[in-house]
Design an enzyme around this catalytic site. Structure first.
Site, PDB file in Angstrom:
ATOM      1  N   TYR A  99       0.835  -1.211   0.000  1.00 13.48           N
ATOM      2  CA  TYR A  99       0.000   0.000   0.000  1.00 13.48           C
ATOM      3  C   TYR A  99       0.866   1.255   0.000  1.00 13.48           C
ATOM      4  O   TYR A  99       0.654   2.170  -0.801  1.00 13.48           O
ATOM      5  CB  TYR A  99      -0.915  -0.044   1.226  1.00 13.48           C
ATOM      6  CG  TYR A  99      -1.568   1.263   1.592  1.00 13.48           C
ATOM      7  CD1 TYR A  99      -2.609   1.782   0.832  1.00 13.48           C
ATOM      8  CD2 TYR A  99      -1.160   1.968   2.723  1.00 13.48           C
ATOM      9  CE1 TYR A  99      -3.231   2.971   1.180  1.00 13.48           C
ATOM     10  CE2 TYR A  99      -1.762   3.155   3.079  1.00 13.48           C
ATOM     11  CZ  TYR A  99      -2.799   3.654   2.309  1.00 13.48           C
ATOM     12  OH  TYR A  99      -3.403   4.831   2.649  1.00 13.48           O
ATOM     13  N   HIS A 147       2.568   1.792  -3.342  1.00 10.02           N
ATOM     14  CA  HIS A 147       1.708   1.895  -4.529  1.00 10.02           C
ATOM     15  C   HIS A 147       1.786   3.312  -5.107  1.00 10.02           C
ATOM     16  O   HIS A 147       1.738   4.300  -4.362  1.00 10.02           O
ATOM     17  CB  HIS A 147       0.264   1.561  -4.157  1.00 10.02           C
ATOM     18  CG  HIS A 147      -0.611   1.378  -5.350  1.00 10.02           C
ATOM     19  ND1 HIS A 147      -1.142   2.433  -6.051  1.00 10.02           N
ATOM     20  CD2 HIS A 147      -1.037   0.247  -5.968  1.00 10.02           C
ATOM     21  CE1 HIS A 147      -1.868   1.977  -7.051  1.00 10.02           C
ATOM     22  NE2 HIS A 147      -1.814   0.642  -7.021  1.00 10.02           N
TER      23      HIS A 147
END
Length: 86
Positions: free
Chosen positions: A54, A57
């Site tokens: 995450y 990203h």
């Protein structure tokens, strides 16, 4: 204490710069220990690796590059919740 399996929390506490106009809720803390932090963002992941994906990203990186400069102070905590059994 027992670790909750498959759950990792990612928590961000934010204190915005004075000149940043944001929605600010009403502080109702009876302990008055907020240290000026006004916003909390919490995400739940299945693993520490999920948090790493995450954070790396491209969409998160782009958002962070715009969001972080608006903050006076930020705290990020990642933890695995535990359950206390009586």
């Amino acid at each position: 204490m027992e670790e909750v399996k498959g759950v990792v929390k990612h928590v961000l506490l934010a204190r915005f710069k004075e000149d940043i106009k944001t929605f600010r809720g009403t502080d109702v803390s009876v302990e008055n220990m907020h240290q000026g932090f006004t916003h909390v963002f919490e995400s739940t992941f299945e693993s520490v690796e999920g948090i790493a994906e995450y954070v790396a990203h491209p969409a998160h990186v782009e958002f962070a590059n715009e969001f972080l400069p608006t903050l006076e102070k930020v705290i990020v905590i990642d933890y695995k919740p535990t359950v206390l059994r009586a």
